[in-house]
Design a protein around this motif. Sequence first.
Motif, PDB file in Angstrom:
ATOM      1  N   MET A   1      16.422  14.146 -11.315  1.00 44.29           N
ATOM      2  CA  MET A   1      17.128  15.428 -11.145  1.00 44.29           C
ATOM      3  C   MET A   1      18.582  15.229 -10.732  1.00 44.29           C
ATOM      4  SD  MET A   1      14.727  17.999  -8.994  1.00 44.29           S
ATOM      5  CE  MET A   1      13.425  17.058  -8.257  1.00 44.29           C
ATOM      6  N   ILE A   2      18.862  14.122 -10.059  1.00 40.53           N
ATOM      7  CA  ILE A   2      20.208  14.004  -9.463  1.00 40.53           C
ATOM      8  C   ILE A   2      21.083  12.908 -10.071  1.00 40.53           C
ATOM      9  CG2 ILE A   2      19.436  14.972  -7.255  1.00 40.53           C
ATOM     10  CD1 ILE A   2      19.568  12.124  -6.081  1.00 40.53           C
ATOM     11  N   ILE A   3      20.468  11.964 -10.790  1.00 43.38           N
ATOM     12  CA  ILE A   3      21.196  10.760 -11.208  1.00 43.38           C
ATOM     13  C   ILE A   3      22.479  11.046 -12.003  1.00 43.38           C
ATOM     14  CG2 ILE A   3      19.753  10.381 -13.283  1.00 43.38           C
ATOM     15  CD1 ILE A   3      20.529   7.347 -11.366  1.00 43.38           C
ATOM     16  N   ASP A   4      22.430  12.055 -12.886  1.00 42.03           N
ATOM     17  CA  ASP A   4      23.564  12.288 -13.790  1.00 42.03           C
ATOM     18  C   ASP A   4      24.877  12.631 -13.104  1.00 42.03           C
ATOM     19  OD1 ASP A   4      21.999  11.686 -15.897  1.00 42.03           O
ATOM     20  OD2 ASP A   4      21.591  13.768 -16.473  1.00 42.03           O
ATOM     21  N   ASN A   5      24.788  13.363 -11.980  1.00 41.29           N
ATOM     22  CA  ASN A   5      26.062  13.706 -11.331  1.00 41.29           C
ATOM     23  C   ASN A   5      26.244  13.089  -9.948  1.00 41.29           C
ATOM     24  OD1 ASN A   5      24.159  15.382 -10.298  1.00 41.29           O
ATOM     25  ND2 ASN A   5      25.034  17.274 -11.120  1.00 41.29           N
ATOM     26  N   ARG A   6      25.615  11.931  -9.738  1.00 41.45           N
ATOM     27  CA  ARG A   6      25.859  11.184  -8.495  1.00 41.45           C
ATOM     28  C   ARG A   6      26.413   9.803  -8.861  1.00 41.45           C
ATOM     29  NH1 ARG A   6      23.563  15.623  -7.639  1.00 41.45           N
ATOM     30  NH2 ARG A   6      22.839  16.302  -5.590  1.00 41.45           N
TER      31      ARG A   6
END
Length: 186
Positions: free
Chosen positions: A123-128
Amino acid sequence: MGLNNVSLREQNIVLIGFMGAGKTTIGKAVARKLYRDFIDIDEEIEKQFNMPTSQIFQVFGEKTFREKEKEIIQDFCKNQRLKIISLGGGAFLQEEIKETCLANSIVFYLSLSWESWKERISMIIDNRPVLQGKNYEEMKELFEKRQPIYEEHHSKVTTDNQNVEEIADYIVSSLKTAWDIYEPNR
Ligand SMILES: Nc1ncnc2c1ncn2[C@@H]1O[C@H](COP(=O)(O)OP(=O)(O)O)[C@@H](O)[C@H]1O
Ligand SMILES: O=C(O)C1=C[C@@H](OP(=O)(O)O)[C@@H](O)[C@H](O)C1
Ligand SMILES: [Mg+2]
């Protein structure tokens, strides 16, 4: 001027914790329940650069992001009151940020176990940007390395197996208890 002489009820509420712990989501819910303004520091940084965090890291580098992060947090913590403020997960690595937040606001640590956190990776990898290019083991290492920096706080909330509403309700009721104990009859 610091806000340490501001009444407890008016102090800003600051949420800290690792990336993906829910600071942004829960901060919004707490703000709604307390009829207060919500500030997400990453969003404020993105507004100033007019680009998403990943792009700020790419174009200007992490150092510039961290400098802006410090400037914005110090400004909110020293000059504002009654706000619900969600930090980015790396902010407390900077000693000055940590000191300012602890001195001027009520700091809640949203804690999440590795077992629960790893379910959120997709859920978070793309914008972290900090997670990008890291394998599972490296993410676990970063997760563990960062845990101690969040241990300086005013209150800790373990969020495993709790939904957003439950966590926000807990924070609100814990604040109301503290306000009533330390500042009765206000
Ligand atoms: N208590 C929760 N239960 C399930 N999912 C959650 C919970 N809190 C946050 N999330 C989800 O986890 C992801 C990361 O949340 P976010 O608020 O952006 O975290 P942070 O700001 O700490 O990085 C989002 O997709 C959000 O919907
Ligand atoms: O932990 C970090 O170093 C970071 C966390 C992010 O915020 P969230 O904790 O809200 O994901 C954001 O500030 C940036 O990508 C760096
Ligand atoms: Mg966030």
